[in-house]
Design a protein around this motif. Structure first.
Motif, short mmCIF file in Angstrom:
data_model
loop_
_atom_site.label_atom_id
_atom_site.label_comp_id
_atom_site.label_asym_id
_atom_site.label_seq_id
_atom_site.Cartn_x
_atom_site.Cartn_y
_atom_site.Cartn_z
N PRO A 16 8.28 4.33 4.30
CA PRO A 16 9.39 3.39 4.42
C PRO A 16 8.97 2.04 3.80
N PRO A 17 9.93 1.25 3.32
CA PRO A 17 9.61 0.03 2.57
C PRO A 17 8.64 -0.94 3.24
N ASP A 18 8.69 -1.12 4.55
CA ASP A 18 7.83 -2.09 5.21
C ASP A 18 6.59 -1.47 5.86
N ALA A 19 6.42 -0.18 5.74
CA ALA A 19 5.29 0.50 6.38
C ALA A 19 4.03 0.41 5.53
N PRO A 20 2.85 0.39 6.17
CA PRO A 20 1.61 0.47 5.39
C PRO A 20 1.58 1.77 4.59
N VAL A 21 0.95 1.74 3.43
CA VAL A 21 0.84 2.92 2.57
C VAL A 21 -0.57 3.47 2.71
N PRO A 22 -0.73 4.65 3.36
CA PRO A 22 -2.06 5.22 3.51
C PRO A 22 -2.56 5.74 2.16
N ILE A 23 -3.84 5.52 1.89
CA ILE A 23 -4.47 5.98 0.66
C ILE A 23 -5.66 6.85 1.05
N THR A 24 -5.70 8.04 0.51
CA THR A 24 -6.81 8.95 0.80
C THR A 24 -7.68 9.07 -0.45
N LEU A 25 -8.91 9.45 -0.22
CA LEU A 25 -9.86 9.65 -1.30
C LEU A 25 -10.54 10.99 -1.05
N GLY A 26 -10.31 11.92 -1.93
CA GLY A 26 -10.86 13.26 -1.72
C GLY A 26 -10.30 13.92 -0.48
N GLY A 27 -9.09 13.58 -0.10
CA GLY A 27 -8.44 14.15 1.07
C GLY A 27 -8.74 13.44 2.39
N ALA A 28 -9.68 12.49 2.39
CA ALA A 28 -10.04 11.78 3.62
C ALA A 28 -9.43 10.38 3.61
N PRO A 29 -9.09 9.83 4.79
CA PRO A 29 -8.56 8.46 4.84
C PRO A 29 -9.54 7.48 4.19
N PHE A 30 -9.02 6.59 3.34
CA PHE A 30 -9.85 5.59 2.68
C PHE A 30 -9.41 4.18 3.05
N THR A 31 -8.11 3.90 2.94
CA THR A 31 -7.59 2.58 3.28
C THR A 31 -6.08 2.66 3.42
N GLU A 32 -5.46 1.53 3.73
CA GLU A 32 -4.00 1.41 3.74
C GLU A 32 -3.64 0.15 2.97
N LEU A 33 -2.60 0.24 2.17
CA LEU A 33 -2.04 -0.94 1.52
C LEU A 33 -1.06 -1.55 2.51
N ALA A 36 3.78 -5.80 4.01
CA ALA A 36 5.01 -6.37 4.57
C ALA A 36 4.75 -7.48 5.58
N GLU A 37 3.74 -7.32 6.43
CA GLU A 37 3.58 -8.24 7.55
C GLU A 37 2.66 -9.42 7.26
N LEU A 38 2.12 -9.50 6.05
CA LEU A 38 1.14 -10.54 5.72
C LEU A 38 1.63 -11.42 4.58
N SER A 39 0.92 -12.53 4.37
CA SER A 39 1.31 -13.44 3.29
C SER A 39 0.94 -12.91 1.91
N ARG A 40 0.05 -11.93 1.85
CA ARG A 40 -0.31 -11.30 0.58
C ARG A 40 -0.71 -9.85 0.87
N PRO A 41 -0.55 -8.96 -0.10
CA PRO A 41 -0.96 -7.56 0.13
C PRO A 41 -2.47 -7.46 0.32
N VAL A 42 -2.89 -6.57 1.22
CA VAL A 42 -4.31 -6.32 1.44
C VAL A 42 -4.55 -4.83 1.59
N LEU A 43 -5.79 -4.41 1.34
CA LEU A 43 -6.23 -3.06 1.64
C LEU A 43 -7.06 -3.15 2.91
N TRP A 44 -6.58 -2.51 3.98
CA TRP A 44 -7.28 -2.56 5.27
C TRP A 44 -6.86 -1.41 6.15
N PRO A 45 -7.73 -0.82 6.89
CA PRO A 45 -9.18 -0.95 6.82
C PRO A 45 -9.71 -0.17 5.62
N VAL A 46 -10.87 -0.52 5.14
CA VAL A 46 -11.55 0.24 4.09
C VAL A 46 -12.63 1.04 4.81
#
Length: 94
Positions: A16-33, A36-46
């Protein structure tokens, strides 16, 4: 070459537009973009391969063991001053 290898193993899915975007690496959780809720986009947690956080939690989450200085430093983020009317450095949302 590194980017080509990384994109072969990294993936994300539509959210959904305001939800964090989960990013996986090799099928395992890596980070989330988180954008929506912050002053700038971040990748967290790594996370490492074992699922351990490589970046501090505060100020994105309460973490008594984390120092509470520099609230603008949030995990992995990109920042620049005013470029073509866009400012990713200041905390103000525009």
């Amino acid at each position: 070459m590194f980017v080509a290898v990384l994109t072969a193993f990294a993936s994300c899915s539509a959210q959904p537009p305001d939800a964090p975007v989960p990013i996986t690496l090799g099928g395992a959780p890596f980070t989330e973009l988180r954008h929506a809720e912050l002053s700038r986009p971040v990748l967290w947690p790594v996370l490492d391969r074992a699922g351990r956080a490589l970046t501090r939690a505060w100020p994105l989450a309460d973490a008594p063991e984390d120092p509470t200085d520099h609230p603008h430093q949030r995990s992995v983020w990109f920042a620049h001053g005013a470029v073509n009317g866009i400012d990713f450095w200041s905390e103000a949302r525009g």
